[in-house]
Design a protein around this motif. Structure first.
Motif, PDB file in Angstrom:
ATOM      1  N   PHE A 147      49.430  70.666  85.584  1.00  0.00           N
ATOM      2  CA  PHE A 147      49.229  70.160  84.225  1.00  0.00           C
ATOM      3  C   PHE A 147      48.013  69.246  84.166  1.00  0.00           C
ATOM      4  N   PHE A 148      47.881  68.355  85.133  1.00  0.00           N
ATOM      5  CA  PHE A 148      46.754  67.417  85.128  1.00  0.00           C
ATOM      6  C   PHE A 148      45.435  68.112  85.459  1.00  0.00           C
ATOM      7  N   ILE A 149      45.479  69.163  86.257  1.00  0.00           N
ATOM      8  CA  ILE A 149      44.257  69.923  86.530  1.00  0.00           C
ATOM      9  C   ILE A 149      43.803  70.652  85.267  1.00  0.00           C
ATOM     10  N   ILE A 150      44.742  71.240  84.526  1.00  0.00           N
ATOM     11  CA  ILE A 150      44.389  71.905  83.263  1.00  0.00           C
ATOM     12  C   ILE A 150      43.839  70.889  82.270  1.00  0.00           C
ATOM     13  N   LEU A 151      44.451  69.712  82.211  1.00  0.00           N
ATOM     14  CA  LEU A 151      43.976  68.649  81.325  1.00  0.00           C
ATOM     15  C   LEU A 151      42.561  68.213  81.700  1.00  0.00           C
ATOM     16  N   SER A 152      42.270  68.137  82.981  1.00  0.00           N
ATOM     17  CA  SER A 152      40.933  67.774  83.428  1.00  0.00           C
ATOM     18  C   SER A 152      39.915  68.859  83.083  1.00  0.00           C
ATOM     19  N   ILE A 153      40.300  70.116  83.201  1.00  0.00           N
ATOM     20  CA  ILE A 153      39.391  71.212  82.847  1.00  0.00           C
ATOM     21  C   ILE A 153      39.081  71.189  81.359  1.00  0.00           C
ATOM     22  N   VAL A 154      40.088  70.925  80.540  1.00  0.00           N
ATOM     23  CA  VAL A 154      39.862  70.804  79.091  1.00  0.00           C
ATOM     24  C   VAL A 154      38.919  69.638  78.800  1.00  0.00           C
ATOM     25  N   SER A 155      39.086  68.538  79.507  1.00  0.00           N
ATOM     26  CA  SER A 155      38.210  67.392  79.315  1.00  0.00           C
ATOM     27  C   SER A 155      36.777  67.697  79.738  1.00  0.00           C
ATOM     28  N   ILE A 156      36.606  68.490  80.792  1.00  0.00           N
ATOM     29  CA  ILE A 156      35.261  68.884  81.216  1.00  0.00           C
ATOM     30  C   ILE A 156      34.603  69.746  80.148  1.00  0.00           C
ATOM     31  N   SER A 177      30.682  70.071  75.675  1.00  0.00           N
ATOM     32  CA  SER A 177      30.427  70.169  74.237  1.00  0.00           C
ATOM     33  C   SER A 177      29.672  68.943  73.725  1.00  0.00           C
ATOM     34  N   LEU A 178      30.041  67.775  74.233  1.00  0.00           N
ATOM     35  CA  LEU A 178      29.332  66.553  73.839  1.00  0.00           C
ATOM     36  C   LEU A 178      27.870  66.592  74.276  1.00  0.00           C
ATOM     37  N   ILE A 213      25.379  62.367  75.053  1.00  0.00           N
ATOM     38  CA  ILE A 213      24.961  62.926  76.339  1.00  0.00           C
ATOM     39  C   ILE A 213      25.508  62.095  77.496  1.00  0.00           C
ATOM     40  N   VAL A 214      25.382  60.783  77.407  1.00  0.00           N
ATOM     41  CA  VAL A 214      25.868  59.901  78.479  1.00  0.00           C
ATOM     42  C   VAL A 214      27.383  59.999  78.597  1.00  0.00           C
ATOM     43  N   LEU A 215      28.089  59.972  77.472  1.00  0.00           N
ATOM     44  CA  LEU A 215      29.544  60.070  77.495  1.00  0.00           C
ATOM     45  C   LEU A 215      29.999  61.415  78.061  1.00  0.00           C
ATOM     46  N   GLY A 216      29.298  62.475  77.708  1.00  0.00           N
ATOM     47  CA  GLY A 216      29.620  63.794  78.241  1.00  0.00           C
ATOM     48  C   GLY A 216      29.478  63.848  79.754  1.00  0.00           C
ATOM     49  N   PHE A 217      28.381  63.285  80.271  1.00  0.00           N
ATOM     50  CA  PHE A 217      28.196  63.260  81.726  1.00  0.00           C
ATOM     51  C   PHE A 217      29.269  62.424  82.411  1.00  0.00           C
ATOM     52  N   LEU A 218      29.639  61.304  81.825  1.00  0.00           N
ATOM     53  CA  LEU A 218      30.681  60.466  82.423  1.00  0.00           C
ATOM     54  C   LEU A 218      32.028  61.178  82.451  1.00  0.00           C
ATOM     55  N   ILE A 219      32.358  61.871  81.382  1.00  0.00           N
ATOM     56  CA  ILE A 219      33.617  62.624  81.334  1.00  0.00           C
ATOM     57  C   ILE A 219      33.627  63.709  82.403  1.00  0.00           C
ATOM     58  N   ILE A 220      32.529  64.426  82.519  1.00  0.00           N
ATOM     59  CA  ILE A 220      32.459  65.506  83.514  1.00  0.00           C
ATOM     60  C   ILE A 220      32.582  64.956  84.928  1.00  0.00           C
ATOM     61  N   ILE A 221      31.884  63.875  85.222  1.00  0.00           N
ATOM     62  CA  ILE A 221      31.919  63.299  86.568  1.00  0.00           C
ATOM     63  C   ILE A 221      33.316  62.794  86.913  1.00  0.00           C
ATOM     64  N   THR A 222      33.942  62.036  86.018  1.00  0.00           N
ATOM     65  CA  THR A 222      35.256  61.465  86.334  1.00  0.00           C
ATOM     66  C   THR A 222      36.332  62.535  86.482  1.00  0.00           C
ATOM     67  N   HIS A 223      36.309  63.542  85.640  1.00  0.00           N
ATOM     68  CA  HIS A 223      37.345  64.567  85.741  1.00  0.00           C
ATOM     69  C   HIS A 223      37.100  65.520  86.901  1.00  0.00           C
ATOM     70  N   THR A 224      35.858  65.706  87.289  1.00  0.00           N
ATOM     71  CA  THR A 224      35.586  66.490  88.496  1.00  0.00           C
ATOM     72  C   THR A 224      36.121  65.759  89.726  1.00  0.00           C
ATOM     73  N   ILE A 225      35.925  64.453  89.767  1.00  0.00           N
ATOM     74  CA  ILE A 225      36.478  63.648  90.872  1.00  0.00           C
ATOM     75  C   ILE A 225      37.996  63.725  90.885  1.00  0.00           C
ATOM     76  N   GLN A 226      38.628  63.689  89.703  1.00  0.00           N
ATOM     77  CA  GLN A 226      40.089  63.790  89.646  1.00  0.00           C
ATOM     78  C   GLN A 226      40.582  65.146  90.154  1.00  0.00           C
ATOM     79  N   ILE A 227      39.886  66.211  89.806  1.00  0.00           N
ATOM     80  CA  ILE A 227      40.291  67.538  90.291  1.00  0.00           C
ATOM     81  C   ILE A 227      40.152  67.613  91.809  1.00  0.00           C
ATOM     82  N   ILE A 228      39.056  67.095  92.337  1.00  0.00           N
ATOM     83  CA  ILE A 228      38.865  67.101  93.788  1.00  0.00           C
ATOM     84  C   ILE A 228      39.942  66.267  94.481  1.00  0.00           C
TER      85      ILE A 228
END
Length: 71
Positions: free
Chosen positions: A16-25, A30-31, A52-67
């Motif tokens: 569930f949390f991995i799917i949530l992280s993918i949706v956030s990415i 999109s941002l 742009i900055v917020l989009g990069f931060l979201i991608i970085i944090t959720h990629t770390i969570q998936i890893i």
């Protein structure tokens, strides 16, 4: 009577949390696209830079969570 009898503890699984992280990415991507399009149309747009900055931060944090969850 214990507290867990009154308030049941709901445990959500790792998938569930991995799917949530993918949706956030996807939202982060999109941002970034929105910010780039907005910046192309209007030079020096603060909203575009923030998106742009917020989009990069979201991608970085959720990629770390998936890893972290897959290890």
């Amino acid at each position: 009577m214990q507290l867990t009898d009154i308030f049941p503890v709901i445990s959500l699984g790792t998938p569930f949390f991995i799917i949530l992280s993918i949706v956030s990415i996807v939202i982060g991507l999109s941002l970034i696209v929105f910010g780039l399009v907005k910046q192309k149309n209007q030079k020096k747009s603060t909203l575009a830079t923030c998106c742009i900055v917020l989009g990069f931060l979201i991608i970085i944090t959720h990629t770390i969570q998936i890893i972290a969850r897959t290890i």
